[in-house]
Design a protein around this motif. Structure first.
Motif, short mmCIF file in Angstrom:
data_model
loop_
_atom_site.label_atom_id
_atom_site.label_comp_id
_atom_site.label_asym_id
_atom_site.label_seq_id
_atom_site.Cartn_x
_atom_site.Cartn_y
_atom_site.Cartn_z
N GLY A 82 -0.95 10.31 11.15
CA GLY A 82 -1.57 8.98 11.10
C GLY A 82 -0.97 8.04 10.08
N PHE A 83 0.04 8.49 9.35
CA PHE A 83 0.64 7.65 8.31
C PHE A 83 1.84 6.90 8.87
N ASN A 84 1.96 5.62 8.46
CA ASN A 84 3.06 4.77 8.90
C ASN A 84 3.77 4.21 7.67
N ILE A 85 5.10 4.38 7.62
CA ILE A 85 5.89 3.88 6.48
C ILE A 85 6.80 2.76 6.97
N LEU A 99 7.65 8.35 -4.94
CA LEU A 99 6.64 7.31 -4.71
C LEU A 99 5.96 7.49 -3.36
N LEU A 100 6.76 7.74 -2.31
CA LEU A 100 6.17 7.96 -0.98
C LEU A 100 5.31 9.21 -0.97
N ILE A 119 11.78 -3.45 -6.29
CA ILE A 119 11.31 -2.68 -5.14
C ILE A 119 9.83 -2.39 -5.35
N THR A 120 9.03 -2.69 -4.34
CA THR A 120 7.59 -2.47 -4.41
C THR A 120 7.18 -1.46 -3.34
N VAL A 121 6.43 -0.44 -3.76
CA VAL A 121 5.86 0.54 -2.83
C VAL A 121 4.34 0.38 -2.90
#
Length: 584
Positions: free
Chosen positions: A461-464, A485-486, A513-515
């Motif tokens: 269910g996770f979307n990157i 980070l991910l 870079i923003t996560v």
């Protein structure tokens, strides 16, 4: 590794550079020559500058007096214009209302008042007095004289300070009378010679200022017509001391003034309280005759003590003394630098000796650390793998006969072994961060994120999401940062589905870079604590991890001269900002 050994040749160059050379002595001599030249030039120019300054001060004072007198004249002519424009006869209340509208105290500082003097012939005297007594029963003309006409002060405002002047006849005294007739005959503004005003209790010099007005507002062209049609004059009395204080206070100038009219002193700065500023031997003096409304005022102007004191502060001798002092300081600086250089070399020798010792110690520490890494990767990981394998064998052999509680203990032992192995691997990675250097290459954020997505153990269910952008960074350490980070965003999420957005912004000196995830967030009080080693915000039995993810990220980014920031309100969502230095 810093080389702390200097060659003998380099040391000799440094020693020679720290000595006084011909060029240093040449600089000192040239500095003295320039100082003497500047002193001579300034001395020759100083008198010219002082004289020019005195001339400016003199012109300023005279111009200010002339401008102020013109301002007063305009005020009197405005009174004439008012009388000519009013269709009814001027009365005491009417004139008081007009004078109050001028706001004399604020608009015309130094003036004592403004009033009207009517020309009254002998056959008109009785009618004139009766009219004035309608408003002022006690009005009378004074003093007595033998002239055939009267010029009494009819109205004067403010009355309170000029009460004694009401009814005063200008014909009783030659100065007042002759000037008022000249104003009548010329149709122009005229000043009297020096007089003492009856309203001045201190009996200091003063004068009157007249502007004529004629019957029916006419402007006669000839003397005969002016004498026939004269109705009166608008006038203003002046106490000279008050006029000068209103014009130009002595504290605002550097010259002293004495003003005379036909040999009679009108004003002198140093008669009273200003005597402390008087210069008995002034540097400069000047005499100027100025024509003002029919009179010649003789200005005697001289520099005062304020001018002298400011001039002394600028004397060329100070340039000489200051220049020689600077020359001495320059010579002292050269000598000091020479000595400081020798001391610095001695100190550098001692520091080099200590650095050699510390370098050897650091080399030994690095070797010990490498030995530790080897032991950790072989001697510690192998027993851990063996323990994990033994647990598996026990589970296979005894799964059907051991109680449920023992099964749970075996699961827990396997879990703790995996955690120990992960912690060991993370420690090894953390220790190698600053030991290896990587060249910068072009990395596509979207492709890297997709590759990591396949490697990460994440729910379906996770979307990157990541932008299709190429940046120049060291690939391996940058990938470790993004991977951690991910992994953190997925591992600490409280739901089986979520979205992680990787975004990019180009700064002047940094890649930004923003996560960002939509997980439970990190309370602001724990932002700093979250980036420390072995720190997790949830129990380790609930979330598997060594607690070194953000710590490792921070160390890598800092090593490449960047920084890490956490943005989260602690309620929902977390943004991790990575500022990665460009041009590594």
């Amino acid at each position: 590794m810093v080389d702390t050994h200097n060659s003998d040749e380099e040391r000799q160059k440094l020693l020679k550079a720290g000595q006084m050379h011909l060029v240093h002595w040449l600089i000192v001599v040239m500095s003295i020559v320039i100082t003497l030249a500047a002193w001579y030039f300034s001395k020759s120019q100083l008198n010219q500058k002082l004289e020019a300054k005195f001339e400016r001060n003199t012109e300023q004072v005279v111009d200010l007096v002339k401008e102020r007198m013109k301002l007063y004249e305009n005020a009197l002519w405005s009174g004439v214009a008012y009388i000519d424009s009013v269709e009814t006869e001027i009365t005491s209340p009417l004139w008081a209302s007009y004078a109050n509208s001028l706001k004399i105290d604020l608009t015309y500082p130094g003036i004592n008042g403004i009033g009207i003097i009517y020309n009254v012939q002998l056959d008109e005297l009785s009618s004139y007095i009766n009219k004035q007594r309608q408003y002022r029963p006690k009005y009378k003309i004074h003093p007595n004289h033998t002239e055939s006409e009267y010029w009494p002060i009819t109205y004067i405002e403010p009355v309170a300070t000029n009460k004694m002047a009401v009814g005063l006849d200008m014909a009783f005294e030659i100065n007042r009378y002759s000037s008022i007739k000249k104003s009548r005959d010329t149709g122009e503004a005229r000043l009297t010679g020096p007089i003492t005003l009856v309203q001045d209790a201190k009996k200091t010099p003063g004068f009157l200022f007249y502007t004529p007005f004629y019957k029916d507002g006419s402007k006669p062209e000839t003397i005969d017509e002016r004498q026939e049609l004269i109705e009166g004059v608008v006038y203003a009395p002046f106490i000279m001391k008050n006029l000068m204080q209103g014009t130009l206070a002595e504290k605002n100038r550097q010259v002293s003034i004495k003003i005379s009219d036909s040999g009679d002193i009108l004003y002198d700065d140093h008669n009273n309280e200003s005597i402390l500023d008087f210069d008995n031997a002034p540097l400069f003096t000047k005499q100027i005759d100025v024509g003002l409304n029919g009179r010649i005022w003789a200005f005697s102007i001289q520099s005062n003590l304020g001018f002298r004191n400011e001039s002394i502060a600028n004397q060329s001798s100070y340039i000489l003394v200051g220049g020689l002092f600077i020359d001495c300081m320059l010579l002292g600086l050269f000598l000091f630098l020479s000595r400081a250089n020798r001391l610095a070399l001695d100190y550098a020798d001692r520091i080099n000796s200590k650095l050699e010792s510390r370098t050897k110690h650091l080399e030994k520490s690095n070797k010990d650390l490498e030995q530790f890494s080897y032991v950790a990767s072989h001697d510690l990981k192998s027993p851990l793998n063996a323990i994990k394998q033994l647990v598996g064998w026990v589970r296979e052999d005894c799964i059907s006969i051991i109680p449920e509680e023992s099964k749970n203990h075996l699961d827990l032992l396997t879990q703790r072994s995996d955690r120990m192995m992960k912690l060991l691997n993370d420690l090894l990675d953390y220790s190698r961060i600053t030991r290896d250097e990587f060249k910068s290459v072009s990395v596509n954020l979207k492709e890297m994120t997709q590759d990591l997505d396949k490697l990460l153990d994440k729910p379906s269910g996770f979307n990157i999401i990541a932008p299709d952008i190429d940046i120049i960074v060291p690939e391996v350490p940058f990938e470790i940062v993004i991977r951690n980070l991910l992994s953190n965003s997925i591992k600490h999420h409280d739901k089986e589905f979520g979205t992680i957005i990787v975004s990019y912004e180009e700064g002047n000196d940094f890649h930004i870079i923003t996560v960002e995830d939509d997980g439970p967030g990190i309370p602001e009080a724990f932002h700093e604590k979250a980036m420390e080693m072995f720190q997790t915000l949830q129990p380790r039995d609930k979330v598997e991890g060594s607690g070194m993810g953000l710590s490792m990220i921070k160390k890598i980014v800092n090593h490449y001269q960047g920084s890490v920031m956490i943005h989260s309100d602690g309620k929902r969502g977390t943004r991790i900002l990575i500022f990665w230095k460009k041009n590594q």
